[in-house]
Design a protein around this motif. Sequence first.
Motif, PDB file in Angstrom:
ATOM      1  N   ARG A   1     -13.874  -1.391 -40.408  1.00 57.14           N
ATOM      2  CA  ARG A   1     -14.896  -0.344 -41.035  1.00 57.14           C
ATOM      3  C   ARG A   1     -15.966   0.195 -39.903  1.00 57.14           C
ATOM      4  O   ARG A   1     -16.156   1.248 -39.722  1.00 57.14           O
ATOM      5  N   LEU A   2     -16.261  -0.690 -38.947  1.00 57.76           N
ATOM      6  CA  LEU A   2     -17.050  -0.189 -37.604  1.00 57.76           C
ATOM      7  C   LEU A   2     -16.214   0.800 -36.922  1.00 57.76           C
ATOM      8  O   LEU A   2     -16.736   1.755 -36.319  1.00 57.76           O
ATOM      9  N   LEU A   3     -14.985   0.598 -36.657  1.00 60.01           N
ATOM     10  CA  LEU A   3     -14.124   1.573 -35.824  1.00 60.01           C
ATOM     11  C   LEU A   3     -13.826   3.021 -36.568  1.00 60.01           C
ATOM     12  O   LEU A   3     -13.793   3.926 -35.802  1.00 60.01           O
ATOM     13  N   THR A   4     -13.795   2.714 -37.919  1.00 63.32           N
ATOM     14  CA  THR A   4     -13.504   3.994 -38.561  1.00 63.32           C
ATOM     15  C   THR A   4     -14.694   4.591 -39.360  1.00 63.32           C
ATOM     16  O   THR A   4     -14.700   5.762 -39.858  1.00 63.32           O
ATOM     17  N   SER A   5     -15.674   3.978 -39.507  1.00 57.42           N
ATOM     18  CA  SER A   5     -16.895   4.356 -40.494  1.00 57.42           C
ATOM     19  C   SER A   5     -16.650   4.474 -41.785  1.00 57.42           C
ATOM     20  O   SER A   5     -17.278   5.262 -42.490  1.00 57.42           O
ATOM     21  N   ALA A   6     -15.734   3.794 -42.342  1.00 54.39           N
ATOM     22  CA  ALA A   6     -15.227   3.563 -43.578  1.00 54.39           C
ATOM     23  C   ALA A   6     -15.970   2.744 -44.344  1.00 54.39           C
ATOM     24  O   ALA A   6     -16.493   1.594 -43.837  1.00 54.39           O
ATOM     25  N   ALA A   7     -16.478   3.001 -45.382  1.00 51.01           N
ATOM     26  CA  ALA A   7     -17.369   2.176 -46.422  1.00 51.01           C
ATOM     27  C   ALA A   7     -16.525   0.987 -47.039  1.00 51.01           C
ATOM     28  O   ALA A   7     -17.291  -0.160 -46.927  1.00 51.01           O
TER      29      ALA A   7
ATOM     30  N   LEU B   1      -3.499   1.004 -33.576  1.00 53.03           N
ATOM     31  CA  LEU B   1      -4.363  -0.290 -33.502  1.00 53.03           C
ATOM     32  C   LEU B   1      -3.541  -1.372 -32.484  1.00 53.03           C
ATOM     33  O   LEU B   1      -4.423  -2.245 -32.209  1.00 53.03           O
ATOM     34  N   GLY B   2      -2.264  -1.211 -32.341  1.00 56.23           N
ATOM     35  CA  GLY B   2      -1.626  -1.983 -31.202  1.00 56.23           C
ATOM     36  C   GLY B   2      -1.441  -3.456 -31.739  1.00 56.23           C
ATOM     37  O   GLY B   2      -1.067  -4.299 -30.714  1.00 56.23           O
ATOM     38  N   ALA B   3      -1.499  -3.667 -32.841  1.00 62.48           N
ATOM     39  CA  ALA B   3      -1.117  -5.287 -33.368  1.00 62.48           C
ATOM     40  C   ALA B   3       0.373  -5.148 -33.671  1.00 62.48           C
ATOM     41  O   ALA B   3       1.143  -4.382 -33.319  1.00 62.48           O
ATOM     42  N   ILE B   4       0.476  -6.039 -34.559  1.00 55.10           N
ATOM     43  CA  ILE B   4       2.080  -6.083 -35.065  1.00 55.10           C
ATOM     44  C   ILE B   4       2.224  -5.583 -36.566  1.00 55.10           C
ATOM     45  O   ILE B   4       1.471  -5.343 -37.409  1.00 55.10           O
ATOM     46  N   ALA B   5       3.386  -4.632 -36.473  1.00 55.13           N
ATOM     47  CA  ALA B   5       3.511  -3.947 -37.682  1.00 55.13           C
ATOM     48  C   ALA B   5       3.673  -5.042 -38.960  1.00 55.13           C
ATOM     49  O   ALA B   5       4.102  -6.263 -38.585  1.00 55.13           O
ATOM     50  N   GLY B   6       3.432  -4.479 -40.036  1.00 53.65           N
ATOM     51  CA  GLY B   6       3.433  -5.491 -41.295  1.00 53.65           C
ATOM     52  C   GLY B   6       2.361  -5.453 -42.255  1.00 53.65           C
ATOM     53  O   GLY B   6       2.493  -6.034 -43.317  1.00 53.65           O
ATOM     54  N   LEU B   7       1.156  -4.741 -41.948  1.00 58.25           N
ATOM     55  CA  LEU B   7      -0.091  -4.724 -42.764  1.00 58.25           C
ATOM     56  C   LEU B   7      -0.282  -3.307 -43.075  1.00 58.25           C
ATOM     57  O   LEU B   7      -0.280  -2.543 -42.178  1.00 58.25           O
TER      58      LEU B   7
ATOM     59  N   ALA C   1      -3.146 -11.450 -35.322  1.00 58.96           N
ATOM     60  CA  ALA C   1      -2.815 -10.295 -34.392  1.00 58.96           C
ATOM     61  C   ALA C   1      -3.552  -9.101 -34.540  1.00 58.96           C
ATOM     62  O   ALA C   1      -4.014  -8.326 -33.420  1.00 58.96           O
ATOM     63  N   LEU C   2      -3.933  -8.639 -35.568  1.00 60.67           N
ATOM     64  CA  LEU C   2      -4.636  -7.480 -35.897  1.00 60.67           C
ATOM     65  C   LEU C   2      -6.066  -7.831 -35.309  1.00 60.67           C
ATOM     66  O   LEU C   2      -6.742  -6.811 -34.857  1.00 60.67           O
ATOM     67  N   HIS C   3      -6.573  -8.875 -35.874  1.00 60.46           N
ATOM     68  CA  HIS C   3      -7.870  -9.332 -35.232  1.00 60.46           C
ATOM     69  C   HIS C   3      -8.133  -9.413 -33.884  1.00 60.46           C
ATOM     70  O   HIS C   3      -9.074  -8.838 -33.234  1.00 60.46           O
ATOM     71  N   ALA C   4      -7.159  -9.828 -33.232  1.00 61.56           N
ATOM     72  CA  ALA C   4      -7.046 -10.041 -31.869  1.00 61.56           C
ATOM     73  C   ALA C   4      -7.031  -8.530 -31.205  1.00 61.56           C
ATOM     74  O   ALA C   4      -7.762  -8.348 -30.221  1.00 61.56           O
ATOM     75  N   ALA C   5      -6.276  -7.571 -31.602  1.00 60.29           N
ATOM     76  CA  ALA C   5      -6.023  -6.251 -31.164  1.00 60.29           C
ATOM     77  C   ALA C   5      -7.732  -5.613 -31.215  1.00 60.29           C
ATOM     78  O   ALA C   5      -8.035  -4.997 -30.482  1.00 60.29           O
ATOM     79  N   LEU C   6      -8.393  -5.795 -32.470  1.00 61.34           N
ATOM     80  CA  LEU C   6      -9.465  -4.974 -32.533  1.00 61.34           C
ATOM     81  C   LEU C   6     -10.701  -5.740 -31.699  1.00 61.34           C
ATOM     82  O   LEU C   6     -11.563  -5.206 -31.164  1.00 61.34           O
ATOM     83  N   VAL C   7     -10.449  -7.145 -31.364  1.00 57.90           N
ATOM     84  CA  VAL C   7     -11.511  -7.649 -30.798  1.00 57.90           C
ATOM     85  C   VAL C   7     -11.362  -7.547 -29.132  1.00 57.90           C
ATOM     86  O   VAL C   7     -12.455  -7.142 -28.351  1.00 57.90           O
ATOM     87  N   HIS C   8     -10.098  -7.334 -28.595  1.00 61.71           N
ATOM     88  CA  HIS C   8      -9.920  -7.247 -27.415  1.00 61.71           C
ATOM     89  C   HIS C   8      -9.617  -5.869 -26.827  1.00 61.71           C
ATOM     90  O   HIS C   8      -9.470  -5.706 -25.561  1.00 61.71           O
ATOM     91  N   THR C   9      -9.469  -4.979 -27.534  1.00 65.52           N
ATOM     92  CA  THR C   9      -9.576  -3.496 -27.222  1.00 65.52           C
ATOM     93  C   THR C   9     -10.737  -2.800 -26.949  1.00 65.52           C
ATOM     94  O   THR C   9     -11.694  -2.911 -27.892  1.00 65.52           O
TER      95      THR C   9
END
Length: 243
Positions: free
Chosen positions: A14-20, A157-163, A205-213
């Motif tokens: 949400r913070l990355l995209t400003s989506a509600a 987003l650079g994580a693993i595909a599948g979500l 993996a998605l969480h890690a990509a968002l945190v570490h990028t």
Amino acid sequence: TFSPLFNETRLRLRLLTSAAHVTITSGPATLANDLVGAQLLLLDEPGMVLSNGEFGERLGDHARRLWLPHEHLRLPWGKPIEVPKLAALLDRHPEVRWLWTTHCETSTGHLIDLPALAALCSERGIRLAIDAVSSIGVVPIDLSSVWIASASSGKGLGAIAGLAIVCHKDPARPAPDRLARSLDLGTWADGDGIAATLPSPLVSALHAALVHTNWHDRFTNLRRYHSLLSERFAALSLPRAAP
């Protein structure tokens, strides 16, 4: 253990995209677009699919398979979507109540002017749906004025595909009498947002990509690479798929 990680992942998106609102499901980006299409179906109103490349054409396929009442405006691949011309077209078709198109057309690299398109739709009360699979994590994006948008844990987003990821402006309400469970965004979003088994390794993996990028550095570097490649292509007289 999983629930706080999942909720923080949604918050960071949400913070990355400003989506509600952000809803995450198991599946590919194709499922995310089906979820978007199903929400358009619930509107029971005519709309328009706008394409200028392969993935815009796929949106047309999603719309046909869901029996959405729509017109499909096909532009030549790579041709820019000119907002003033689109405005004139919409003036002649006041029945259009939603518009579905790609933000970054993967097949050509063409990037639409999203703020201008969002403003145009807002002025006319048209709900804007965006395939943002190849733009989220690649360019800065503000989805606060977009009614609904699709994304994926892979790609930019650079994580693993599948979500499959859906960003939406309004809360999604379950529609058990209209939609299959897997296509019902409201069912996925209801309660804690975990309507069925989600693969925890993919969410981690998605969480890690968002945190570490470092997103500022990533966007800056991608702009630099774009300019460098454009100069090299021009020097080699290689044609570009889109301006």
